[in-house]
Motif scaffolding. Structure first.
Motif: not given
Ligand code: SF4
Lengths: 186, 760
Positions: A48-49, A55, A58, A152, B113, B121, B127-129, B494
């Protein structure tokens, strides 16, 4: 299921379970051995990152981000890809909600082209296929690079990306043969 | 293959293949029947041809981000994709142009984005989504709401933090969603302009500004405490036109802004002494009989008392000492202002973000009124207006479910844009719990009966815009669940448990009015929503569906809505008459302008208790202020230097700065320091510095600049997507003097902040 279908499904996976399933469907026809994954949730978070959000991504999985000067989706490249699908008589089921140049859709189109190519080897489909592969070779290496060096990055995801690069290399080998044949004709 | 063929340009013009012939071949061979692809499907349109040349579909949109200009936008769409936008030419205000921020709009729906899917989350800030379906997201949210109801017997544990990130009329459906669930906790008031709103209400009975387009008729223009060149670019042409016609343009501001640079005259006033300067001018005008005696006699009350106050308490010398503007110049400015007819003052929102901000606005209003400039074309004390906002608030007005409980008794929800009362008084035995949006962190920490358990954040980024960030971190720790609805990831996302993806302006229907100019726009859905985004009201409907599935009757919000129809439900005959249109459909042809005289208070019938301009306002006294526009001293210094955190050129509060275009111009934040102060602190241009006070610190690069006063530190408010910079680390939540009367809560003394500075 062939490997490219597995890779396609991997990049569209919405959760850890689906990631795992598609990963396990990679047949191992690629040279590298797939790393053993202990925690699929961790892969999901990394995935997901890299590709999903929320967010900033990447490694956005859309070709336009790498090929358009604007770095956005739905621009020139996306439309060019849409047009190539249309040339095959195909369109995305998520037209105008998911960019047409998402890696999974492109892999799906590649599958379709390979199939048609096998059935009818005529020059138009060869030309379309060559153009499409040319398009993919212009961005997939950039994409792979982003994934492999992303903060990540994850061994399992890296593996899938290496398999993807491998596949593309083989495709373009064929493509080079086609091109040299074409040049000879000219 | 030649290299030129590799460029996207040639790809875009792709396919020398004659498609139809090609397709025919495929069809004849039966190849299309058994394609191995699992995703792509045969095109539904017969020809499936994509036409690249030719006409665009044109849609009407509007910039909904709480900007003075609220520009009408024309959006050009091809094959379902926004190609480009321009300002609507039909609006004489927008006149075909947007601003640097607005032109970046096409980048919003198509930024890789943007937030695309509902996500959960696992641990705030980790940041663990996980990506979840709308159904799963709503299930979690609905179950939490039902659990709160079960535990507390009411929903006061559910709070809403919403402001002006999207100012569409149907976005008030978010408040409607809260009502439809029950009596909840509302963070009300406004961080923006409340002190000035109260001030103008005390003086004139409403906030009502002249049409900015009539500024061309002014003979003397003072832009006081606002930087129009950055924050209302479309208004500046009227200032220039006034100048071309002979008007003098004066800017008064602690910072030498871009607007100041364009003026004939600029006064760098000592921050928060605006009231003293206005009163000093008033005293000189009074002494020299330059005021408009006839106007004052006919149209005001309390002038004599005001005059006595001036004679007894104010001198030009005192005003000069307080404000830092030399006495001779105060005299000159006073004389010029009083004798130019008409003369006008544009009161910026910055000058009222002080503990004496409301009082300062009242003093400036008095200056404009005593010179007879109120109610005149080209005159006026221009601050803002809400005259064109008389919609039905259909989305806003929802009924609580049967049997819902809340705070006993009736309490009115107030706010700058809360026009409709909602509940009819007789039936109401419970109310929402109303807390101060400007002390969001503190009220979350203080609320205990019941505690705020769940926070819904929409159209807002509390971590960037609310005050005292470190306190906010603590407050969030107290919350059991945070749901944030947004377009882009930010610090609030966040710190959330669940994020829901919301549509951009191109993907939803709504209406946009301005609090400055007199134009009205509809906002059409120009493209289908990307990914899984939904508009705020669709999110409300989705939640309602889940709530009712889990517990029938637990939410009154409709479970299916047509957002276009909901937009149409906001219109009424009053709006049609005001704008001279027959139906909302007329707005598809372009924005419409209210058929109002350009001068506010043109009929000199004021909305005050006396019906006149009130130099002396008993109402002001009732609300804890002085009855007269007396000077109120600035806030005592709490640290060495004043901290100013005004708007940046490249953003609107927390929005736009994160977008790639803005980043190109404005890649990183700076602390702006006067060379003199820098020398004292041994700071050189480019040094990393720390701005710190008792509540927190900001660390970033110093830029030396003479636009900043030598005893102040300047940092533009913003958030950057790749930088922890946050000015709210050093901005506390001290209230300004006014705001409670009209907006329910006092404002915030955003520019009465102090800190020290050191090289790192
Ligand atoms: S930010 Fe303001 S000036 Fe810029 S496009 Fe939006 S409304 Fe217009």
């Amino acid at each position: 299921m062939n490997d490219i279908e597995a890779i396609r499904d991997f990049f569209l996976a919405g959760d850890a379970g689906k990631l795992k399933r598609s990963y396990q469907q990679l047949s191992g026809s690629f040279e590298a051995t797939p790393p053993v994954v202990e925690d699929w949730q961790e892969v999901e978070f990394a995935f997901n990152r890299l590709f999903v959000g929320p967010a900033a991504l990447e490694a956005p999985p859309f070709s336009s981000v790498y090929l358009d000067a604007q770095g956005l989706v739905m621009g020139q490249t996306t439309m060019a890809v849409r047009q190539m699908y249309a040339a095959l008589g195909l369109e995305s089921p998520w037209k105008n909600s998911l960019p047409d140049d998402h890696i999974s859709l492109e892999l799906d189109a590649a599958l379709a082209m390979n199939h048609v190519l096998k059935k009818l080897g005529h020059s138009e489909i060869q030309e379309l296929h060559a153009r499409f592969m040319n398009h993919m070779t212009r961005w997939v290496p950039l994409f792979a690079d982003r994934v492999l060096t992303a903060p990540s990055r994850h061994p399992a995801i890296n593996h899938v990306v290496l398999c993807l690069s491998d596949w593309l290399d083989k495709q373009t080998c064929g493509l080079k043969n086609y091109q040299s044949a074409r040049e000879e004709k000219v | 293959m030649s290299t030129t063929e590799n460029t996207p340009e040639t790809q875009a013009g792709i396919c020398p293949l004659t498609r139809r012939r090609f397709m025919k071949g495929l069809l004849a061979a039966g190849v299309l029947a058994n394609l191995p692809c699992g995703l792509l499907r045969p095109t539904r349109t017969e020809a499936g041809e994509i036409v690249y040349a030719g006409d665009y579909e044109i849609f009407r949109n509007a910039c909904p981000r709480n900007c003075y200009d609220t520009c009408s936008i024309k959006t050009y769409v091809k094959d379902g994709v926004v190609q480009f936008i321009e300002g609507a030419t039909e609006s004489t205000f927008t006149r075909g142009g947007l601003c640097v921020k607005g032109y970046g709009y096409t980048r919003r729906p198509y930024s890789p984005d943007r937030i695309k899917y509902p996500m959960v989350q696992e641990g705030r800030g980790t940041g663990n989504w996980r990506r979840v379906s709308w159904d799963e997201a709503m299930d979690r949210i609905a179950k939490k709401i039902l659990q709160i109801q079960e535990k507390d017997g009411n929903l006061l544990g559910l709070a809403l933090s919403k402001y002006s990130g999207n100012f569409g009329i149907t976005n008030y459906g978010i408040e409607g969603m809260m009502s439809s669930l029950g009596y909840t906790t509302r963070l009300t008031g406004t961080p923006c302009w409340p002190a000035g709103i109260d001030a103008q209400n005390f003086d004139m009975g409403d906030m009502w500004c002249n049409d900015p387009e009539d500024m061309v008729h002014a003979r003397y223009v003072i832009l006081w405490g606002g930087n129009a060149a950055w924050n209302s670019v479309h208004s500046v042409k009227y200032v220039y036109e006034a100048k071309r016609r002979g008007a003098k343009i004066v800017v008064i501001d602690p910072i030498m802004t871009q607007m100041a640079a364009k003026a004939d005259e600029y006064w760098q006033i000592r921050t928060s002494t605006d009231g003293a300067l206005a009163l000093g001018m008033a005293r000189h005008i009074l002494d020299n009989k330059l005021y408009d005696r006839d106007w004052v006699m006919a149209n005001s009350v309390g002038f004599e008392e005001f005059a006595s106050y001036l004679r007894e308490n104010v001198t030009v010398e005192w005003a000069a000492k307080e404000s830092g503007v030399p006495a001779t110049n105060i005299i000159e400015m006073a004389e010029e202002f009083a004798t130019a007819k008409p003369a006008t003052i544009w009161i910026g929102y910055g000058l009222q973000r002080h503990v004496n901000g409301g009082a300062a606005v009242r003093a400036i209003d008095a200056l404009v009124a005593m010179t007879g400039n109120v109610g005149k074309v080209g005159g006026g004390a221009r601050y803002g207006h809400l005259r064109t906002w008389g919609f039905n608030y259909h989305a806003l007005l929802q009924k609580q479910p049967e049997g819902a409980k809340g705070v006993p008794g009736k309490a009115e929800v107030k706010g700058d844009f809360h026009f409709a009362g909602g509940n009819d008084a007789a039936a109401v035995s419970y109310s929402d719990r109303i807390l101060n949006i400007n002390k969001t962190a503190q009220v979350i920490l203080d609320a205990n009966d019941p505690p705020i358990r769940m926070l819904w954040v929409a159209c807002k980024n509390p971590f960037s815009q609310d005050f005292d960030r470190n306190k906010m971190v603590k407050a969030f720790e107290k919350l059991e669940m945070v749901v944030t609805v947004d377009q882009f990831f930010n610090e609030t996302v966040n710190m959330s448990d669940i994020v829901l993806p919301v549509t951009t302006l191109f993907e939803e229907w709504t209406i946009n009015a301005s609090y400055w100019h007199y134009w009205l726009s509809i906002n059409e859905r120009a493209i289908q929503p990307m990914y899984e985004t939904k508009s705020d009201i669709q999110i409300a409907a989705t939640l309602s569906k889940k709530m009712n599935a889990l517990k029938p009757g637990s939410c009154t919000f409709p479970t299916e809505i047509d957002s276009k129809e909901w937009m149409t439900k906001e219109f009424n005959q009053g709006i049609y008459d005001l704008f001279g249109i027959k139906s909302w459909e007329d707005l598809k042809k372009g924005p419409a302008k209210a058929k109002m005289p350009s001068a506010a208070w043109h009929d000199l019938k004021f909305g005050t208790p006396s019906g006149k301009y009130e130099f002396k306002s008993e109402l002001a006294a009732e609300w804890g202020n002085k009855a007269l526009p007396e000077y109120v001293a600035p806030r005592e210094k709490t640290d060495k230097y004043r901290v100013l955190t005004p708007h940046t050129k490249f953003g609107l509060h927390s929005q736009f700065i994160n977008l790639d275009w803005s980043e190109e111009f404005n890649p990183k934040p700076f602390v702006y320091v006067h060379p003199q102060l820098a020398a004292e602190k041994n700071i050189k241009d480019g040094d990393t510095v720390r701005v710190f006070n008792s509540i927190g610190e900001v660390k970033t690069t110093a830029k030396l600049s003479t636009v900043v006063p030598s005893d102040a530190i300047l940092m533009y408010e913003a958030w950057f997507r790749n930088n922890p910079y946050n000015v709210q680390n050093v901005v506390d939540d001290t209230s300004s003097d006014m705001g409670a009367y009209k907006t329910g809560q006092p404002g915030v003394a955003i520019h009465d902040q102090f800190a020290d500075l050191a090289k790192v």
